[in-house]
Write a protein that holds these residues in place. Sequence first.
Motif, short mmCIF file in Angstrom:
data_model
loop_
_atom_site.label_atom_id
_atom_site.label_comp_id
_atom_site.label_asym_id
_atom_site.label_seq_id
_atom_site.Cartn_x
_atom_site.Cartn_y
_atom_site.Cartn_z
N LYS A 38 0.84 -1.20 0.00
CA LYS A 38 0.00 0.00 0.00
C LYS A 38 0.88 1.26 0.00
N ILE A 39 1.94 1.20 0.78
CA ILE A 39 2.86 2.35 0.85
C ILE A 39 3.55 2.56 -0.49
N LEU A 40 4.02 1.49 -1.10
CA LEU A 40 4.69 1.59 -2.40
C LEU A 40 3.72 2.01 -3.49
N GLU A 41 2.52 1.49 -3.45
CA GLU A 41 1.50 1.87 -4.44
C GLU A 41 1.16 3.36 -4.32
N ALA A 42 1.13 3.85 -3.09
CA ALA A 42 0.89 5.28 -2.89
C ALA A 42 2.01 6.09 -3.56
N GLY A 43 3.22 5.57 -3.45
CA GLY A 43 4.36 6.25 -4.07
C GLY A 43 4.23 6.35 -5.58
N ILE A 44 3.85 5.25 -6.22
CA ILE A 44 3.82 5.25 -7.68
C ILE A 44 2.56 5.88 -8.26
N THR A 45 1.66 6.35 -7.40
CA THR A 45 0.50 7.11 -7.88
C THR A 45 0.76 8.61 -7.78
N ALA A 46 1.96 8.99 -7.41
CA ALA A 46 2.30 10.41 -7.31
C ALA A 46 2.33 11.05 -8.71
N PRO A 47 2.17 12.37 -8.76
CA PRO A 47 2.29 13.05 -10.06
C PRO A 47 3.74 13.02 -10.54
N SER A 48 3.92 12.91 -11.83
CA SER A 48 5.28 12.96 -12.39
C SER A 48 5.26 13.75 -13.69
N VAL A 49 6.27 14.57 -13.88
CA VAL A 49 6.36 15.41 -15.06
C VAL A 49 6.37 14.55 -16.32
N GLY A 50 5.48 14.86 -17.25
CA GLY A 50 5.40 14.11 -18.49
C GLY A 50 4.98 12.67 -18.30
N TYR A 51 4.34 12.39 -17.18
CA TYR A 51 3.96 11.01 -16.82
C TYR A 51 5.15 10.07 -16.98
N SER A 52 6.30 10.55 -16.54
CA SER A 52 7.56 9.80 -16.71
C SER A 52 7.74 8.69 -15.69
N GLN A 53 7.09 8.82 -14.52
CA GLN A 53 7.16 7.80 -13.47
C GLN A 53 8.61 7.33 -13.22
N PRO A 54 9.47 8.28 -12.85
CA PRO A 54 10.91 7.99 -12.81
C PRO A 54 11.42 7.37 -11.52
N TRP A 55 10.52 6.99 -10.62
CA TRP A 55 10.93 6.46 -9.32
C TRP A 55 11.31 4.98 -9.40
N ARG A 56 12.30 4.62 -8.61
CA ARG A 56 12.71 3.23 -8.47
C ARG A 56 13.01 3.00 -6.99
N PHE A 57 12.75 1.79 -6.49
CA PHE A 57 12.88 1.50 -5.06
C PHE A 57 13.78 0.28 -4.83
N VAL A 58 14.59 0.37 -3.79
CA VAL A 58 15.44 -0.75 -3.38
C VAL A 58 15.17 -1.04 -1.91
N ILE A 59 14.72 -2.24 -1.61
CA ILE A 59 14.50 -2.64 -0.22
C ILE A 59 15.79 -3.28 0.28
N ALA A 60 16.41 -2.66 1.28
CA ALA A 60 17.71 -3.12 1.76
C ALA A 60 17.59 -4.31 2.68
N ASP A 61 18.43 -5.32 2.47
CA ASP A 61 18.45 -6.48 3.37
C ASP A 61 19.27 -6.14 4.62
N ASP A 62 19.31 -7.06 5.57
CA ASP A 62 19.96 -6.80 6.86
C ASP A 62 21.44 -6.46 6.70
N LYS A 63 22.13 -7.17 5.82
CA LYS A 63 23.57 -6.93 5.62
C LYS A 63 23.81 -5.51 5.12
N LYS A 64 23.02 -5.10 4.15
CA LYS A 64 23.20 -3.76 3.58
C LYS A 64 22.78 -2.69 4.57
N ARG A 65 21.74 -2.99 5.38
CA ARG A 65 21.32 -2.03 6.39
C ARG A 65 22.45 -1.77 7.39
N ASN A 66 23.15 -2.81 7.78
CA ASN A 66 24.27 -2.64 8.70
C ASN A 66 25.37 -1.80 8.08
N GLU A 67 25.62 -1.99 6.80
CA GLU A 67 26.64 -1.20 6.12
C GLU A 67 26.21 0.26 6.02
#
Length: 206
Positions: A38-67
Amino acid sequence: MKFTQKDVNTLTKIITSRRDVRGNNFIKKKISKKKLNKILEAGITAPSVGYSQPWRFVIADDKKRNEVYNHFTDVFNKSKEKFKDRPIYNKLKLEGILESDINIAVYYKESDEEVLGQTYMKRSGEYSVVCAILNMWHMARALNIGMGWVSILKPKKINKILNIDKNEYKFIAYLCFGYTKKFHVEPELKILKWNKKKKLQECLLT
């Protein structure tokens, strides 16, 4: 679709109750996949210039979070010099990287083609990504989930940790999501008197 005054009141409550949640408030409770979506879907329904939808998301795992946390600690300690005239800075809790349930890095993907509306304002694509972030923030708050935006980070280092090609994607934000002990009635930095709230009149250029 028409909205009622009740809808307006609810939206106003969500907007004015949004808070930047830090690690001193997150609790050990999992966010369901349904609510994360629901949170991610809310993100991708945001307005974007030229309907470009330029957002990308990375969910960090535990190892990367520690780094990421180790990197934050390093740059936070270095940043203290810039605020040495404000001792309270050393006591501020400015992240919830390890305490929160989910960490999401948000990126901007530049289009390979000319984008409608970006001819003279190239960074409007990045601003569109920020709109997505605010949508996520409000949806999280409506779900009684806290979000914190960690900004004391070096983009090049985050790209390296997450193995992201800086030539293809631009780092915009690192977000921490999780259930909280409470939501402050006022913004935490206002409570701590770091700064005062500006009145509307102060924000109008006349």
